[in-house]
Design a protein around this motif. Structure first.
Motif, short mmCIF file in Angstrom:
data_model
loop_
_atom_site.label_atom_id
_atom_site.label_comp_id
_atom_site.label_asym_id
_atom_site.label_seq_id
_atom_site.Cartn_x
_atom_site.Cartn_y
_atom_site.Cartn_z
N ALA A 107 0.82 -1.22 0.00
CA ALA A 107 0.00 0.00 0.00
C ALA A 107 0.85 1.27 0.00
O ALA A 107 0.53 2.24 -0.71
CB ALA A 107 -0.93 0.00 1.21
N ASN A 108 1.94 1.28 0.76
CA ASN A 108 2.69 2.52 0.99
C ASN A 108 3.91 2.68 0.10
O ASN A 108 4.45 3.79 0.00
CB ASN A 108 3.13 2.60 2.45
N HIS B 35 4.64 3.80 -6.59
CA HIS B 35 5.57 3.76 -7.73
C HIS B 35 4.90 3.15 -8.96
O HIS B 35 5.07 3.65 -10.08
CB HIS B 35 6.82 2.97 -7.36
N LEU B 36 4.15 2.08 -8.77
CA LEU B 36 3.46 1.44 -9.89
C LEU B 36 2.45 2.40 -10.52
O LEU B 36 2.39 2.55 -11.74
CB LEU B 36 2.76 0.18 -9.40
N ASP B 37 1.68 3.07 -9.67
CA ASP B 37 0.67 4.00 -10.17
C ASP B 37 1.31 5.20 -10.88
O ASP B 37 0.76 5.71 -11.87
CB ASP B 37 -0.20 4.50 -9.03
N GLU C 296 12.02 -5.14 5.39
CA GLU C 296 12.25 -4.14 6.44
C GLU C 296 11.15 -3.08 6.44
O GLU C 296 10.74 -2.58 7.49
CB GLU C 296 13.62 -3.49 6.23
N LYS C 297 10.65 -2.74 5.25
CA LYS C 297 9.60 -1.73 5.15
C LYS C 297 8.30 -2.18 5.84
O LYS C 297 7.49 -1.35 6.25
CB LYS C 297 9.31 -1.40 3.68
N GLU C 298 8.10 -3.48 5.95
CA GLU C 298 6.86 -3.99 6.52
C GLU C 298 6.80 -3.78 8.03
O GLU C 298 5.72 -3.80 8.62
CB GLU C 298 6.69 -5.47 6.17
N ALA D 158 -5.95 -7.68 0.27
CA ALA D 158 -6.98 -7.11 -0.60
C ALA D 158 -7.22 -5.64 -0.25
O ALA D 158 -7.35 -4.79 -1.14
CB ALA D 158 -8.27 -7.91 -0.48
N GLU D 159 -7.28 -5.34 1.03
CA GLU D 159 -7.49 -3.96 1.46
C GLU D 159 -6.32 -3.06 1.07
O GLU D 159 -6.50 -1.86 0.83
CB GLU D 159 -7.70 -3.91 2.97
#
Length: 309
Positions: free
Chosen positions: A192-193, A198-200, A250-252, A277-278
């Motif tokens: 999500a973060n 980046h993909l969008d 690590e980001k998680e 999914a959320e």
């Protein structure tokens, strides 16, 4: 149990260590009988996933998709890979999706003796040559690392591509150029973060809608949490050896990297899947990752019961 797929596709991760095509057939039969939407086979030191999938499509006529996640690009060329993919597409009657990724420095240098030189530009050159071939067009690309000049005489529908991407440039490239990204060892917070922005950004720059986002999630339905967690720690340690995976884990913000595995009752596992999914994934790629045969069967039965209702 009630079948609520959270508005995303459910794919079965068929494995990385299938020793025979018959094992791939068994995975396809289970995926179809259980109500999965698709079957994915990873590239490892076992059967070739493209060949195996082409062989098993008739075993599961109700499955909507068969895919690889992922075929490494280093050591290959767009012409040869396009020939394989398009041939598989004819066998699978338009249900094949090609998941690709650059590979890793260790795989390229240690296993094949190939210099790990500018993997992003290598991937870009590869996709530049691969996409027109998969669409039955002529490729005429002279890149910095790869040249592709060919047209294949294979009558096949266009093959969609999912690109394994973890770095910002590769994620933006996936958003710009291919149908989406296939992720390993990425939790919902990271997706999500970090992944989706980046993909969008890449998709928006190219005037495209949001691409597919497929997340690999390893699950185990068991009361023996300590045993399943010990198994998860062994798997996570392998990924920690790769800097790109270590960075995204690590980001998680997990207490232990092994916490990315979903372990416990079916409801606990289901709650964890709902979090993906959320977070914005379009596809779940579920791997049964169990420490005992009993836990493996309990997990498979829970999946089958949930998805077949």
């Amino acid at each position: 149990m009630a079948n609520d797929r959270f508005g995303v596709r459910w794919g079965l991760a068929g494995g990385t260590a299938l020793a025979t095509v018959e094992e791939a057939r068994e995975a396809a039969r289970y995926a179809e009988a259980s109500g999965f939407d698709g079957l994915w086979i990873s590239h490892g030191m076992a059967v070739d996933p493209i060949v195996a999938l082409a062989c098993v499509g008739a075993e599961a006529p109700a499955l909507k998709e068969f895919g690889t996640s992922v075929v490494p690009l280093y050591g290959r060329h767009p012409i040869g890979l396009a020939q394989l993919a398009m041939t598989a597409q004819t066998a699978l009657e338009g249900r094949f999706t090609l998941g690709i990724g650059a590979a890793s420095k260790q795989q390229a240098e240690d296993r094949m003796g190939i210099a790990w030189d500018r993997p992003f530009s290598f991937t870009r050159d590869f996709v530049d040559g691969l996409q027109p071939l998969l669409a039955s067009r002529e490729a005429h690309v002279a890149g910095g690392q790869l040249t592709t000049r060919a047209k294949l005489e294979i009558a096949a529908p266009n093959t969609p591509i999912l690109l394994a991407a973890l770095g910002p440039r590769m994620l933006r490239f996936a958003g710009e150029r291919v149908e989406g990204t296939t992720l390993g060892q990425c939790g919902p917070r990271t997706i999500a973060n970090y992944v989706l922005p980046h993909l969008d950004a890449g998709a928006e720059a190219a005037g495209r809608g949001r691409p597919r986002v497929m997340a690999l999630v390893r699950i185990c339905v068991t009361e023996d949490r300590s045993g399943a967690f010990a198994h998860a720690k062994v798997i996570s340690a392998r990924y920690q050896a790769f800097p790109s995976y270590a960075r995204v884990l690590e980001k998680e913000g997990l207490a232990d990297p092994a916490d990315i595995h979903l372990i416990g009752s079916w409801q606990q596992v289901l709650d964890g899947l709902a979090a993906y999914a959320e977070a914005g994934v379009s596809d779940l790629r579920i791997e049964v990752s169990a420490h005992t045969e009993a836990a493996r069967e309990a997990t498979r039965m829970a999946l089958a019961e949930y998805l077949s209702l």
